[in-house]
Design a protein around this motif. Structure first.
Motif, short mmCIF file in Angstrom:
data_model
loop_
_atom_site.label_atom_id
_atom_site.label_comp_id
_atom_site.label_asym_id
_atom_site.label_seq_id
_atom_site.Cartn_x
_atom_site.Cartn_y
_atom_site.Cartn_z
N ASP B 25 0.78 -1.28 0.10
CA ASP B 25 -0.19 -0.14 0.01
C ASP B 25 0.86 1.30 0.02
N LEU B 26 1.92 1.21 -0.82
CA LEU B 26 2.61 2.40 -1.04
C LEU B 26 2.21 3.74 -1.68
N PHE B 27 2.34 4.77 -1.01
CA PHE B 27 1.76 6.07 -1.59
C PHE B 27 3.39 6.92 -1.69
N VAL B 28 3.33 7.68 -2.84
CA VAL B 28 4.27 8.69 -2.95
C VAL B 28 3.61 10.03 -3.69
N VAL B 36 -0.29 19.14 -5.43
CA VAL B 36 -0.04 17.91 -5.04
C VAL B 36 0.11 17.00 -6.36
N VAL B 37 1.25 16.43 -6.48
CA VAL B 37 1.22 15.34 -7.53
C VAL B 37 1.37 14.00 -6.84
N ASN B 38 0.23 13.14 -7.15
CA ASN B 38 -0.03 11.81 -6.89
C ASN B 38 0.62 10.87 -7.77
N ALA B 39 2.03 10.77 -7.40
CA ALA B 39 2.73 9.62 -8.31
C ALA B 39 2.73 8.43 -8.17
N VAL B 40 2.34 7.71 -6.88
CA VAL B 40 2.11 6.38 -6.63
C VAL B 40 1.10 6.60 -5.54
N ASN B 41 0.03 5.59 -6.10
CA ASN B 41 -1.24 5.76 -5.22
C ASN B 41 -1.68 4.37 -4.73
N GLY B 42 -0.84 3.71 -3.73
CA GLY B 42 -1.36 2.36 -3.04
C GLY B 42 -0.81 1.31 -3.75
N ILE B 43 0.23 0.87 -4.02
CA ILE B 43 0.92 -0.27 -4.90
C ILE B 43 1.42 -1.22 -3.89
N SER B 44 1.23 -2.50 -4.15
CA SER B 44 1.66 -3.73 -3.41
C SER B 44 2.20 -4.67 -4.20
N LEU B 74 14.56 9.11 -2.47
CA LEU B 74 13.60 10.10 -3.23
C LEU B 74 14.20 11.54 -2.64
N ASP B 75 14.13 12.58 -3.14
CA ASP B 75 14.49 13.84 -2.47
C ASP B 75 13.19 14.26 -1.63
N THR B 76 13.35 14.24 -0.45
CA THR B 76 12.23 14.74 0.19
C THR B 76 12.69 16.04 1.29
N PRO B 77 11.87 17.00 1.14
CA PRO B 77 11.04 17.48 -0.04
C PRO B 77 11.75 17.44 -1.32
N PRO B 78 10.72 17.44 -2.29
CA PRO B 78 9.27 17.65 -2.58
C PRO B 78 8.78 16.33 -2.09
N ALA B 79 9.26 15.21 -2.56
CA ALA B 79 8.65 13.94 -2.42
C ALA B 79 8.28 13.41 -0.78
N GLN B 80 7.22 12.84 -0.70
CA GLN B 80 6.69 12.48 0.58
C GLN B 80 6.06 10.94 0.46
N VAL B 81 6.22 10.28 1.51
CA VAL B 81 5.58 8.97 1.54
C VAL B 81 4.67 9.06 2.60
N PRO B 82 3.39 9.27 2.33
CA PRO B 82 2.40 9.64 3.32
C PRO B 82 2.02 8.12 4.08
N ASN B 83 2.08 7.09 3.08
CA ASN B 83 1.49 5.86 3.76
C ASN B 83 2.39 4.65 3.08
N GLY B 84 2.36 3.72 3.45
CA GLY B 84 2.80 2.42 2.98
C GLY B 84 3.79 1.79 3.77
N GLU B 85 4.15 0.48 3.62
CA GLU B 85 5.16 -0.45 4.34
C GLU B 85 6.03 -0.98 3.10
N ILE B 86 7.14 -0.92 3.41
CA ILE B 86 8.32 -1.82 2.54
C ILE B 86 9.01 -2.92 3.45
#
Lengths: 307, 350
Positions: B25-28, B36-44, B74-86
Motif C-alpha cells: 500500500d505504498l503512496f508517494v 500535489v502530484v500523486n505519483a504512486v497511489n497504493g501499490i503492493s 527520493l528527494d524529500t521534500p518535495p517527495a513524501q511517502v504518506p503511507n505504505g510499508e516496505i
C-alpha cells in the motif's frame, strides 16, 4: 599536455610584446612634459633638460623608443626611472607587498567564499542561503573604492580592530585590505559555489551515490563538492591575475607600498619605464594564471584533454 | 489493499523461503506550492529470490518513483511517502532510522539506472566507483577495493578489466558503462536488484547482451530482480511476473505469459495492440487514444476510463461499477491473475 603548455607559453610572447607596446604608446601620448614635471618649481637649464631628454631617449619617435626599450628588456634591463633607480629594483621592492596582499585576498575568497557557498547550497532557500544572497548582493553593488574607505574608517579608525594603513604590523596589516580586495570576488565565489553545488546535488551520479548506500558526508564531499568546485577553481585562478591589477585602488587607500600604488604614482609622474615595466608584469601574471587554470582544469576533470 | 495471499507475513517475520521484498500500500506524492502530484497511489507487490518481476508502464506511471521510494533515495521534500510499508528481511524500511536504511542500500537492495553515462560520476575512475561499495560497506582499503573492482568488471564481462579499471566513464561505450553500473550494483551480493530501464539508452544488440548478463547474474546469485521498463519485448523475454502500472496504481498483475496472451485490463490490452506483431503484417497499429492523466488531477473512478473503449458510465454500468464514479480495486479475476477493472471478465472473455 606538455606540448600544450609549451605552445601556450610561446603564445605569451606576442601577447606581452603587444601589451607592452600599447602601454608604451599610451604613456607616450600622455600630455605634458615629464622632465619639466620632474623639475617642479625650479627651472632647469635648457642644456640639462636636453641632456635628460637624450638620456631617456625622449627625442626619438615612438617606434624607435619602443625598440630601444625592448632591446634593453632582452638583456634583463627594464630601464630606470627619472631619479635613476632601476625599474627592476622597484619591482623587487614592491612585488612582495602585492603578492602578500593578493595571497591574503585569495585566502579569503577560498575560505569564506567556498564555505558560505557550500552551506547555502546544501540548504537552498534556507535562512543561511538568503543571508548569503542578501549580503553578497550588497557587497557586489558597492564600488571597491567606497568599500575600502568605509572599512578603513569603521574597522581601522573607529573600532581600532585593524591597522589603518601601512605594513608595519606584518601580515596583520594585510587582513583588512585583503578582505576589501577580495570582497567582490568573494561574493562571486560564494554565489558560484552555491549554484554549482545545488545543481550537482540533483545530478544523476549523486542519486547513484545515494543508491550505493554511501554515507551522507561522502556523498556531499566526494560526489558533489569536487564536481561543483571545478568552475570555482577556474574562476579563482583567473581572478588571481585580476586581483594583482585590482590592487591599485586598495594599495593606494591603505597606503601599502606595492606594485599597484607604485604604478598609480608612476602614471601621475609620467614615469614611462615604471608604468610599462609593472603593467607588463601584471599582464604576464594574468596570462600565467590563466594557463595554470587551464592545466588545473584538466587535472580536475578527466574528460578534458588538450592533446 | 490486495496482496498475494499469505505472502507478506513471511517477509515480516524475516523467515520463510518466499518473498524477500514486500511493498504494501505504498503512496508517494510530490508537494509543490501550487499542487500535489500523486505519483504512486497504493501499490503492493512482492519479489521472491530468483524471481524477475517486471513493472511495466508509460512514463509518469509511477514505476521509477516507487522504486526510488523503496531505495529510500527520493528527494524529500518535495517527495513524501504518506503511507505504505516496505518489508525487507523482517524490517519495514520506511520506519528504519536513516543510517540503518543506508546500510540496506548496496548489500541488501541495489539499483541500476537508465542512463549510465550521467549516473556515473565523470571525475572518478570506474574502478574507484565500484570499489567505493567495499570501502563504504566493508571498510576495505583503497587497494583491496580496487582488486575487487577488477574481479567484478571481469564478472560483468568487461574485456581487459585489469587495464580498464583506471579508465573514466566517458572512455567506455554505452553498453560497457551499463556493465560498470551493474558491477557496482551487484558488488555486495544484494538480495534484490532494481533495474530502472537498464537498456532503454542502449542500441538493440547491446540491449540483448545486457539483459543476458542480468539473467546470468541472477541465476548465479539467486537475487530477486525488479525490472522497470516500458519495453514489452524485454518483459516478454526475461520476466516471470509482470505488474502493469497506470497513474500510480497497479492495474494488472500475473505471470508474463498470461498477461501478454490474455490481458484482463483494457489498458494492458491497449498496450499489446499498440506493439507491432511480426506475424500480422499489413494491419495498422492501434494506439491508445488520449494522454496519460495529469497526476495532480487523476480522474475519478477508474483513472483509465477517459481513454477506455470498454468504459460503462451511468445507466450502462452495473450497480456500483460505474467506471467514472467507482474506483475498481485490484482483485483476483481468475487464479493467479489480478486486475483493477470492473469488467475484467469481459476483457478476458470468461
Amino acid at each position: 599536455m606538455g606540448r600544450y603548455v609549451a605552445r601556450r607559453l610561446l603564445l605569451t610572447i606576442p601577447v606581452l610584446l603587444g601589451a607592452s607596446f600599447l602601454i608604451f604608446a599610451m604613456v607616450y601620448a600622455l600630455p605634458g612634459d615629464p622632465i619639466r614635471a620632474l623639475a617642479g618649481e625650479r627651472p632647469l637649464s635648457p642644456a640639462v633638460m636636453a641632456q635628460l631628454r637624450d638620456d631617456f631617449n625622449l627625442n626619438d619617435p615612438l617606434g624607435v623608443q619602443y625598440l630601444k626599450y625592448v632591446g634593453d628588456l632582452l638583456q634583463g634591463d627594464l630601464g630606470t626611472d627619472f631619479r635613476g633607480r632601476a625599474v627592476t629594483e622597484t619591482i623587487a621592492r614592491t612585488l612582495p607587498v602585492t603578492v602578500k596582499l593578493t595571497a591574503v585576498a585569495v585566502g579569503f575568497e577560498i575560505v569564506i567564499g567556498i564555505v558560505a557557498g557550500v552551506l547555502a547550497g546544501i540548504r537552498r532557500n534556507g535562512y543561511f542561503d538568503n543571508l548569503v544572497l542578501v549580503s553578497t548582493t550588497i557587497i557586489v553593488s558597492i564600488p571597491i573604492l567606497v568599500l575600502a574607505f568605509v572599512t578603513q574608517f569603521v574597522f581601522g579608525l573607529k573600532l581600532g580592530w585593524f591597522p589603518i594603513a601601512g605594513t608595519q604590523e606584518g601580515i596583520y596589516s594585510y587582513l583588512l585590505p585583503g578582505l576589501v580586495l577580495a570582497s567582490g570576488s568573494l561574493a562571486y565565489v560564494a554565489r558560484l559555489t552555491r549554484t554549482s553545488l545545488a545543481e550537482n546535488l540533483r545530478a544523476d551520479y549523486v542519486r547513484t551515490a545515494r543508491a550505493k548506500g554511501l554515507p551522507q558526508r561522502t556523498i556531499i564531499v566526494r560526489h558533489t563538492l569536487r564536481n561543483s568546485l571545478i568552475p570555482v577553481v577556474t574562476f579563482i585562478g583567473a581572478d588571481i591575475g585580476a586581483l594583482l591589477g585590482g590592487a591599485i585602488v586598495t594599495e593606494s587607500v591603505f597606503n601599502l607600498p606595492g606594485m599597484g600604488r607604485e604604478v598609480y604614482n608612476a602614471v601621475r609622474q609620467q614615469e614611462g619605464a615604471v608604468v610599462v615595466g609593472i603593467v607588463t608584469l601584471m599582464v604576464f601574471f594574468f596570462i600565467f594564471f590563466n594557463l595554470v587554470v587551464d592545466v588545473l582544469y584538466a587535472v580536475l576533470d578527466p574528460r578534458i584533454r588538450y592533446d | 489493499m490486495t496482496t498475494l495471499p499469505g505472502s507478506a507475513p513471511s517477509v515480516r517475520d524475516g523467515g520463510g523461503s518466499a518473498p524477500i521484498l514486500a511493498v504494501e500500500d505504498l503512496f508517494v506524492e510530490f508537494r509543490t506550492r501550487e499542487n500535489v502530484v500523486n505519483a504512486v497511489n497504493g501499490i503492493s507487490y512482492t519479489v521472491s529470490s530468483g524471481e524477475t518481476l517486471a513493472i511495466l508502464g508509460e512514463s509518469g506511471s509511477g514505476k521509477s518513483v516507487s522504486a526510488q521510494a523503496i531505495m529510500g533515495i527520493l528527494d524529500t521534500p518535495p517527495a513524501q511517502v504518506p503511507n505504505g510499508e516496505i518489508w525487507f528481511e523482517g524490517r519495514n524500511l520506511l520506519t528504519l532510522p536513516a543510517e540503518e536504511q543506508r546500510k540496506v542500500r548496496g548489500p541488501g537492495i541495489s539499483m541500476i539506472f537508465q542512463d549510465a553515462l550521467s549516473s556515473l560520476n565523470p571525475v572518478y575512475s570506474v574502478g574507484f566507483q565500484i570499489g567505493e561499495m567495499f570501502r563504504a560497506h566493508r571498510g576495505l582499503s583503497r587497494k583491496e577495493a580496487k582488486k575487487h573492482a577488477v574481479e567484478l568488471m571481469d564478472r560483468v564481462r568487461i574485456p581487459a578489466a585489469a587495464q580498464r579499471v583506471n579508465d573514466y566513464p566517458h572512455q567506455f561505450s554505452g553498453g560497457m558503462r551499463q556493465r560498470v553500473m551493474i558491477a557496482m550494483a551487484i558488488a555486495l551480493d544484494p538480495k534484490i536488484l532494481i533495474a530502472d530501464e537498464p537498456t532503454t539508452a542502449l542500441d538493440v544488440t547491446v540491449q540483448a547482451q545486457v539483459m543476458d548478463l542480468l539473467k546470468d547474474l541472477q541465476r548465479e546469485t539467486g537475487m530477486g530482480l525488479v525490472l522497470i521498463t516500458h519495453d514489452l519485448g524485454v518483459v516478454n523475454e526475461v520476466a516471470d511476473n509482470v505488474a502493469v502500472m497506470y497513474a500510480g496504481r497497479i492495474v494488472e498483475r500475473g505471470t508474463v505469459d498470461d498477461v501478454f496472451t490474455r490481458p484482463a485490463h483494457p489498458y494492458t490490452e491497449g498496450l499489446m495492440n499498440s506493439v507491432p506483431n511480426v506475424e500480422v503484417k499489413g494491419g495498422r497499429l492501434q494506439p491508445i487514444t488520449g494522454q496519460p492523466p495529469n497526476l495532480s488531477k487523476i480522474p475519478s473512478g477508474c483513472p483509465f476510463h477517459p481513454r477506455c473503449a470498454r468504459r460503462r458510465l451511468g445507466a450502462e454500468a452495473a450497480p456500483g461499477r460505474d467506471c467514472a464514479g467507482d474506483r475498481p480495486p485490484l482483485r483476483l479475476v481468475v487464479p493467479g491473475r489480478e486486475a483493477a477493472c470492473h469488467y475484467s471478465e469481459e476483457v478476458l472473455g470468461v
